[in-house]
Design a protein around this motif. Sequence first.
Motif, mmCIF file in Angstrom:
data_model
loop_
_atom_site.group_PDB
_atom_site.id
_atom_site.type_symbol
_atom_site.label_atom_id
_atom_site.label_comp_id
_atom_site.label_asym_id
_atom_site.label_seq_id
_atom_site.Cartn_x
_atom_site.Cartn_y
_atom_site.Cartn_z
ATOM 1 N N GLY A 49 55.045 -2.403 -20.078
ATOM 2 C CA GLY A 49 55.901 -1.489 -20.831
ATOM 3 C C GLY A 49 57.065 -2.197 -21.470
ATOM 4 N N SER A 50 56.810 -2.826 -22.607
ATOM 5 C CA SER A 50 57.865 -3.608 -23.260
ATOM 6 C C SER A 50 59.012 -2.742 -23.746
ATOM 7 N N SER A 51 58.719 -1.481 -24.100
ATOM 8 C CA SER A 51 59.761 -0.557 -24.569
ATOM 9 C C SER A 51 59.223 0.864 -24.493
ATOM 10 N N MET A 52 60.094 1.834 -24.671
ATOM 11 C CA MET A 52 59.664 3.233 -24.678
ATOM 12 C C MET A 52 58.729 3.492 -25.863
ATOM 13 N N GLN A 53 58.898 2.761 -26.946
ATOM 14 C CA GLN A 53 58.058 2.938 -28.123
ATOM 15 C C GLN A 53 56.676 2.293 -27.955
ATOM 16 N N ARG A 54 56.581 1.304 -27.064
ATOM 17 C CA ARG A 54 55.306 0.602 -26.839
ATOM 18 C C ARG A 54 55.069 0.489 -25.330
ATOM 19 N N PRO A 55 54.846 1.627 -24.670
ATOM 20 C CA PRO A 55 54.698 1.592 -23.218
ATOM 21 C C PRO A 55 53.451 0.829 -22.756
ATOM 22 N N TYR A 56 52.359 0.966 -23.475
ATOM 23 C CA TYR A 56 51.120 0.303 -23.060
ATOM 24 C C TYR A 56 51.057 -1.100 -23.638
ATOM 25 N N SER A 57 51.929 -1.933 -23.106
ATOM 26 C CA SER A 57 52.005 -3.330 -23.506
ATOM 27 C C SER A 57 52.389 -4.130 -22.271
ATOM 28 N N ILE A 58 52.077 -5.416 -22.328
ATOM 29 C CA ILE A 58 52.554 -6.306 -21.273
ATOM 30 C C ILE A 58 53.416 -7.375 -21.921
ATOM 31 N N VAL A 59 54.412 -7.786 -21.192
ATOM 32 C CA VAL A 59 55.253 -8.911 -21.580
ATOM 33 C C VAL A 59 54.838 -10.045 -20.653
ATOM 34 N N PHE A 60 54.589 -11.204 -21.198
ATOM 35 C CA PHE A 60 54.067 -12.320 -20.423
ATOM 36 C C PHE A 60 54.649 -13.626 -20.939
ATOM 37 N N LYS A 61 54.580 -14.656 -20.130
ATOM 38 C CA LYS A 61 55.117 -15.968 -20.486
ATOM 39 C C LYS A 61 53.983 -16.852 -21.010
ATOM 40 N N THR A 62 54.213 -17.480 -22.145
ATOM 41 C CA THR A 62 53.204 -18.323 -22.774
ATOM 42 C C THR A 62 53.361 -19.777 -22.343
ATOM 43 N N GLU A 63 52.318 -20.547 -22.578
ATOM 44 C CA GLU A 63 52.448 -22.001 -22.440
ATOM 45 C C GLU A 63 53.289 -22.466 -23.619
ATOM 46 N N PRO A 64 54.264 -23.328 -23.407
ATOM 47 C CA PRO A 64 55.146 -23.755 -24.499
ATOM 48 C C PRO A 64 54.393 -24.289 -25.718
#
Length: 134
Positions: A49-64
């Motif tokens: 849930g990255s934001s109320m506008q985009r609840p069905y999302s994931i925030v994740f860490k990328t390889e640099p």
Amino acid sequence: MEHPRLFEPGDPLVQRVRELCLDLPEAVEVEAWGRPTFRARKPIFVHVGSSMQRPYSIVFKTEPEEHPSLEQDERFFHAPYYDGAHWLAIDFDQPRTDWQFLAELIETSYRQVAVTRQARLLELARPRGSGYSN
């Protein structure tokens, strides 16, 4: 101030993400800001849930090394509060969500924050490059 929950208990899409995350060594779920977060003990590797506008999302860490090319892909976006340090977000409520790809992003994120012991446990279970097998 307590944040309201973004998802109903048992939400099937969140459950799919939960299963992918909790399949990783020593991964735990902690509710924060009214959303599920998944952690390699303490450090977050997925925030649902990255934001109320985009609840069905994931925030994740990328390889640099991969981050610049992922930023160019229209499927990815910068989530509020996570713009620095190689964090991106992607929606997972699309009819054509590639759950295999999502699993790979989740595993990559986990590898970015895992301590050496956790990374070794994951490497024993799923050597890098062997493909995700859940």
